[in-house]
Write an enzyme that holds these catalytic residues in place. Structure first.
Site, PDB file in Angstrom:
ATOM      1  CB  CYS A 161      -0.904   0.003   1.234  1.00  0.00           C
ATOM      2  SG  CYS A 161      -1.945   1.468   1.307  1.00  0.00           S
ATOM      3  CE  LYS A 211      -2.588  -5.665  -4.352  1.00  0.00           C
ATOM      4  NZ  LYS A 211      -3.968  -5.265  -4.046  1.00  0.00           N
ATOM      5  N   GLY A 217      -5.695  -2.591 -13.511  1.00  0.00           N
ATOM      6  CA  GLY A 217      -6.325  -2.060 -14.719  1.00  0.00           C
ATOM      7  C   GLY A 217      -7.125  -3.045 -15.543  1.00  0.00           C
TER       8      GLY A 217
HETATM    9  C1  LIG Z   1     -10.402   2.236  -3.255  1.00  0.00           C
HETATM   10  C2  LIG Z   1      -9.265   1.259  -3.278  1.00  0.00           C
HETATM   11  C3  LIG Z   1      -8.861   0.626  -2.098  1.00  0.00           C
HETATM   12  C4  LIG Z   1      -7.823  -0.296  -2.093  1.00  0.00           C
HETATM   13  N1  LIG Z   1      -7.476  -0.917  -0.929  1.00  0.00           N
HETATM   14  C5  LIG Z   1      -6.498  -1.870  -0.932  1.00  0.00           C
HETATM   15  C6  LIG Z   1      -6.182  -2.591   0.251  1.00  0.00           C
HETATM   16  O1  LIG Z   1      -6.767  -2.395   1.322  1.00  0.00           O
HETATM   17  N2  LIG Z   1      -5.205  -3.526   0.180  1.00  0.00           N
HETATM   18  C7  LIG Z   1      -4.533  -3.819  -0.979  1.00  0.00           C
HETATM   19  O2  LIG Z   1      -3.675  -4.693  -0.979  1.00  0.00           O
HETATM   20  N3  LIG Z   1      -4.826  -3.152  -2.116  1.00  0.00           N
HETATM   21  C8  LIG Z   1      -5.787  -2.191  -2.119  1.00  0.00           C
HETATM   22  N4  LIG Z   1      -6.087  -1.534  -3.295  1.00  0.00           N
HETATM   23  C9  LIG Z   1      -5.350  -1.868  -4.518  1.00  0.00           C
HETATM   24  C10 LIG Z   1      -6.117  -2.869  -5.376  1.00  0.00           C
HETATM   25  O3  LIG Z   1      -6.304  -4.091  -4.703  1.00  0.00           O
HETATM   26  C11 LIG Z   1      -5.393  -3.132  -6.702  1.00  0.00           C
HETATM   27  O4  LIG Z   1      -4.116  -3.671  -6.438  1.00  0.00           O
HETATM   28  C12 LIG Z   1      -5.200  -1.861  -7.518  1.00  0.00           C
HETATM   29  O5  LIG Z   1      -6.338  -1.020  -7.404  1.00  0.00           O
HETATM   30  C13 LIG Z   1      -4.946  -2.161  -8.992  1.00  0.00           C
HETATM   31  O6  LIG Z   1      -6.011  -2.869  -9.566  1.00  0.00           O
HETATM   32  P1  LIG Z   1      -7.204  -2.175 -10.422  1.00  0.00           P
HETATM   33  O7  LIG Z   1      -6.558  -1.292 -11.438  1.00  0.00           O
HETATM   34  O8  LIG Z   1      -7.975  -3.305 -10.970  1.00  0.00           O
HETATM   35  O9  LIG Z   1      -7.975  -1.358  -9.434  1.00  0.00           O
HETATM   36  C14 LIG Z   1      -7.134  -0.589  -3.311  1.00  0.00           C
HETATM   37  C15 LIG Z   1      -7.525   0.053  -4.487  1.00  0.00           C
HETATM   38  C16 LIG Z   1      -8.574   0.960  -4.499  1.00  0.00           C
HETATM   39  C17 LIG Z   1      -8.948   1.632  -5.785  1.00  0.00           C
END
Ligand SMILES: Cc1cc2nc3c(=O)[nH]c(=O)nc-3n(C[C@H](O)[C@H](O)[C@H](O)COP(=O)(O)O)c2cc1C
Ligand SMILES: Cc1cc2nc3c(=O)[nH]c(=O)nc-3n(C[C@H](O)[C@H](O)[C@H](O)COP(=O)(O)OP(=O)(O)OC[C@H]3O[C@@H](n4cnc5c(N)ncnc54)[C@H](O)[C@@H]3O)c2cc1C
Ligand code: FES
Lengths: 253, 300
Positions: free
Chosen positions: B127, B162, B241
């Site tokens: 994070c 992760k 994405g």
């Molecule tokens: C609103 C939001 C909250 C997220 N919270 C976490 C989290 O608590 N832990 C984590 O490992 N990743 C978190 N992520 C990251 C996502 O799990 C993911 O790795 C990242 O958004 C990329 O994927 P995407 O483009 O499909 O959203 C968060 C992403 C978003 C947008």
């Protein structure tokens, strides 16, 4: 997308509520909301109280962010993103009754402007009633209730609604206001078999259906709502009972 | 045979799409909803030891090509999450995401997730917007080794790590996870990012910076998985994405055995069903009989 809008005028609605007008080049449906950003303080959800070319928000001062909005004057700017949520679905052929409680009146006012529907305005006391004159300009039947009887019907908006719907038939009730009021509208309408749409509130962060902060029983108030229909409401076990704080912990209402 | 069936180590998934951590997964009922919408598994919101409200709003920004968030790891804390897990695990496979600032704390959280019925744990080493957590512990190979091995020693369920793309030593960290006994690597978390309001002459997020997600980061994620696949033997889970079956196919061909979808849930909460259908059609047309056969195809 985030925008910045300039306030073109504002007016006082009641002792603690003001309306702010601005030009914002977006299509907004009745019942949708925006996220308003006051830099250095907070970003909070607000219903859009006028949906034409000139838009408005109507804000009750209850805490830091709403007090900061109340300090804004003509020419000042604020951040805005949206519009979000589903909004009310209004059918011209249905006999509509609009119910607003407290500052919730602002969220349903565009429906009265559009349709001239009958309206009930509920408030605790005379000095907390908002938008009564404006409602009367658009609708022939505007009924007001105050809990303390200082203006109109003495009692709450639901008691007044129950009285009205026994005298006149309606197909659909749309409402926004305190959850306890909405809960009793749901009870009354289910009993009498009248359809309804209620606009709900929960703690919002993203506003677009991603973060899960505003959920009730897995439904996102920001994206699946904020307006829920009579078929959906009974499935929301948290409705009228509990909400979640910004950490996600369930707290009793 | 179901062509979408896939394995992450010992874990069998009926389809390779999982709901990413932080998206509609802070409550039991939200996770049930995601499982019912066709996700093969749901990763929980990253849960810590104690309750946190997260960063103040604005914690989220919408852009034409993605989102920047700085939620700041809000959550009820591990003890407050028990009831949510009870609800969720009844409906399907739940992977418990956890964050902590030390190996011992990670191990404690992992044990609780195992007791709560999680099928695996995902260590949030990535994070970008919570001080003392996430990528701050996940970009130091020695710390990562200690965390992964300590968690492996304390639970029987598979352990995923992760990773963050905000480092030039991604593959080194990936190898460290493997050496420490990690069962899979998940890549990528969000890219550290900032948005400034010219009118107000200040960053929009209350935390100033946050993490970029959504379509903008897909090529970065695909490259990360491609690089990791060349160096690692343990399974990879691609995230970043993904909006359609073809995005998912890119990750699989880069080397992923499964993928996660986060941001795209905004436009369609039933996205998993669409992706599953599209992937099945594509695999049939192009002669891939299983995810295993397709994984890493872009390397051949
Ligand atoms: C609103 C939001 C909250 C997220 N919270 C976490 C989290 O608590 N832990 C984590 O490992 N990743 C978190 N992520 C990251 C996502 O799990 C993911 O790795 C990242 O958004 C990329 O994927 P995407 O483009 O499909 O959203 C968060 C992403 C978003 C947008
Ligand atoms: C969809 C929706 C539409 C709304 N429309 C209006 C409106 O038209 N007019 C109006 O005056 N108010 C409206 N509200 C309520 C308004 O958002 C709160 O009054 C405001 O956030 C209070 O902020 P504060 O800093 O002044 O008070 P605080 O002291 O910070 O908070 C007081 C209470 O406001 C609520 N609140 C605070 N932040 C949020 C948040 N991010 N999301 C949801 N609730 C919050 C909480 O219940 C909190 O206990 C609406 C809320 C929602 C969810
Ligand atoms: S406020 Fe984020 S899902 Fe509703």
């Amino acid at each position: 997308m985030s925008d910045v809008v300039r306030i073109i005028s504002y007016r006082t609605e009641s002792k603690d509520t003001k309306t702010f007008e601005f030009v914002w080049n977006k299509n907004v449906r009745t019942g949708q909301f925006v996220m308003i950003w006051i830099p250095g303080i907070d970003e909070i959800p607000m219903s859009v109280s006028s949906t034409k070319d000139v838009k408005s928000i109507t804000v009750k001062a209850i805490g830091e962010a709403t007090a900061a909005i109340h300090k804004l004057k003509e020419g000042d700017i604020m951040g805005i993103r949206g519009p979000y949520g589903n909004g009310f679905s209004i059918n011209e052929n249905e006999r509509l009754l609009v119910v607003g409680g407290g500052v919730g009146v602002a969220a349903v006012m565009p429906a009265v402007r559009e349709t001239g529907a009958d309206m009930i305005i509920g408030a605790k006391s005379k000095d907390e009633i908002i938008m009564e004159q404006e409602a009367r300009r658009h609708s022939k039947n505007v009924w007001v209730s105050t809990d303390d009887g200082t203006h109109g019907f003495k009692g709450n908006a639901v008691q007044l609604m129950k009285e009205r719907i026994t005298e006149k038939e309606y197909d659909m009730i749309i409402a926004c206001g305190p959850e306890i009021m909405l809960y009793h509208i749901h009870k009354a309408c289910d009993e009498l078999n009248i359809k309804y749409q209620l606009s709900l509130e929960r703690y919002m962060k993203c506003g677009i259906g991603l973060c899960g902060s505003c959920v009730m029983d897995g439904m996102r108030v920001c994206a699946d709502g904020p307006v829920f229909r009579n078929e959906q409401i009974p499935m929301l076990k948290e409705f009228g009972r509990s909400k979640r704080d910004p950490s996600g912990i369930k707290i009793d209402l | 045979m179901n062509p979408l069936e896939t394995y992450i180590g010992p874990l069998k998934l009926k389809n390779p799409g999982m709901a990413a951590s932080g998206i509609m997964d802070e409550t039991g009922d939200s996770m049930v909803r995601m499982l019912n919408s066709g996700a093969g598994a749901v990763v929980t919101k990253s849960i810590g030891s104690v309750k946190r409200s997260g960063h103040m709003n604005p914690s989220f920004i919408e852009l034409p090509y993605g989102y920047v968030n700085a939620m700041g790891l809000p959550g009820p804390g591990i003890n407050g999450f028990k009831e949510e897990m009870e609800t969720a695990t009844k409906a399907g496979m739940i992977i418990g995401s956890i964050f902590a600032s030390s190996a011992a704390e990670f191990a404690e959280l992992a044990k609780k997730m195992e007791i709560y019925g999680a099928s695996a744990v995902e260590l949030n080493l990535s994070c970008p917007h919570a001080e003392g957590y996430g990528m701050e512990v996940g970009t130091d190979a020695d710390i990562v080794h200690k965390i992964v091995s300590e968690v492996k020693d304390s639970v029987r369920i598979p352990v995923f790590a992760k990773l963050t793309p905000n480092t030039h030593i991604l593959t080194k960290i990936g190898k460290t996870v493997q050496e420490a006994g990690g069962d899979a690597v998940v890549a990528i978390n969000t890219l550290k990012a900032m948005v400034i309001s010219p009118e107000f002459a200040r960053p929009v997020l209350s935390n100033r910076f946050g993490g970029l997600s959504g379509p903008a980061i897909k090529p970065v994620g695909v490259r990360a998985v491609y690089d990791l696949y060349r160096e690692l033997d343990i399974p990879l889970i691609g995230v970043g994405g993904i909006c359609s079956w073809s995005d998912a196919a890119e990750y699989i061909m880069a080397g992923a055995s499964a993928f996660q979808v986060g941001s795209a849930v905004v436009s369609d909460i039933n996205i998993f069903e669409q992706i599953n259908n599209g992937l099945t059609r594509f695999m049939k047309e192009f002669g891939y009989s299983s995810i295993k056969k397709m994984a890493g195809a872009a390397h051949e």
